[in-house]
Write an enzyme that holds these catalytic residues in place. Structure first.
Site, PDB file in Angstrom:
ATOM      1  N   ASP A 166      62.875  25.646  44.602  1.00  0.00           N
ATOM      2  CA  ASP A 166      62.456  26.994  44.169  1.00  0.00           C
ATOM      3  C   ASP A 166      63.631  27.945  44.372  1.00  0.00           C
ATOM      4  OD1 ASP A 166      61.334  26.373  47.139  1.00  0.00           O
ATOM      5  OD2 ASP A 166      62.269  28.340  47.031  1.00  0.00           O
ATOM      6  N   ASP A 171      63.512  30.715  46.354  1.00  0.00           N
ATOM      7  CA  ASP A 171      63.161  31.588  47.472  1.00  0.00           C
ATOM      8  C   ASP A 171      62.489  32.845  46.897  1.00  0.00           C
ATOM      9  OD1 ASP A 171      63.072  31.824  50.286  1.00  0.00           O
ATOM     10  OD2 ASP A 171      64.750  33.212  50.274  1.00  0.00           O
TER      11      ASP A 171
END
Ligand SMILES: [Zn+2]
Length: 254
Positions: A207, A209
């Site tokens: 991802d 963050d």
């Protein structure tokens, strides 16, 4: 004699790659490791697998007994450690699904046992090069051969968790030149270093963050989904790299 310890992280708690697997329950002077040890061999190399968060993924990062895990691998005579870990990306070019092999860490943990040398002996372990560069190079050349997207020699920042970062923190970590973020590499790599084992992290970017404005902020579900989709790549990498450890001898750990 080369023997590899595999620490399975989130989404790879229990990789099924072992031949003649046998489970053993051990206890160290630091307590019990986070899972039973699965012992056997992988393509002719003796190996031990440990699940960092327990086989049922029930142990929070702050509660992981890192010292017991590393001690257990040392007591099984492991010489090398390959540790899988899910990481958030702090860089545009490290996209979800990409592999990252860090060579530096920043320690932003707060309440962990980070050393074996806190009792009867004063010891300052060199930590300028915490990860095994030979393992990083090996992982990189295997990733080239397998056609995986990867980034080598990056900096991982380990935070205490279990919460994720605020946007302010995420931007600060970027300004500190951290490339990826997780909750597990420190103190694992430090402890392995103290026990003179070659350590490399196989980090899977899951991802962005929360720093990237156009992106949804990270959730645990996002991490698991990306891990599930890409766990096969990490396993292929294990299977390609581990037999190469047999002709392996280096002097990185002094
Ligand atoms: Zn090494």
């Amino acid at each position: 004699m080369v023997k590899v310890g595999i620490i399975g992280g989130s989404g790879l708690d229990n990789p099924d790659i072992m031949k003649d697997a046998k489970e053993i329950k051990v206890k160290t002077r630091y307590g019990a490791p986070t899972s039973v040890l699965t012992c056997g061999s992988i393509k002719g190399v003796d190996a031990v697998i440990i699940a960092r968060h327990g086989k049922d993924h029930s142990i929070y990062p702050s509660k992981v007994n890192f010292r017991a895990n590393i001690m257990a691998l040392k007591e099984q005579s492991c010489t090398h450690i390959l540790a899988s870990t899910a990481v958030g990306s702090l860089r545009e070019d490290i996209a979800p699904g990409h592999l990252v092999f860090p060579n530096q860490f920043l320690d932003h943990t707060r309440k962990r046992e980070t050393t074996f040398f806190d009792e009867d002996v004063v010891m300052h372990t060199p930590m300028a090069e915490p990860f095994c560069q030979n393992l990083i190079d090996l992982l990189s050349s295997s990733s080239d051969a397998l056609g995986f997207e990867y980034h080598k020699n990056k900096t991982v920042i380990t935070i205490e968790g279990p919460r994720f970062s605020t946007k302010a923190e995420s931007h600060m970590f970027r300004s500190w030149n951290a490339d990826v973020i997780n909750m597990s590499t420190v103190p694992e790599v430090c402890l392995a270093r103290e026990k003179k084992m070659h350590y490399a992290a196989i980090a899977m970017s899951t991802d962005y963050d929360c720093w990237r404005e156009e992106e949804e902020s990270v959730t645990w579900e996002m991490i698991l989904e990306t891990m599930k989709k890409n766990a096969g790549n990490v396993i292929k990498l294990f299977l390609d790299v581990i037999p190469k450890l047999k002709e392996y001898d280096d002097l990185c750990v002094k």
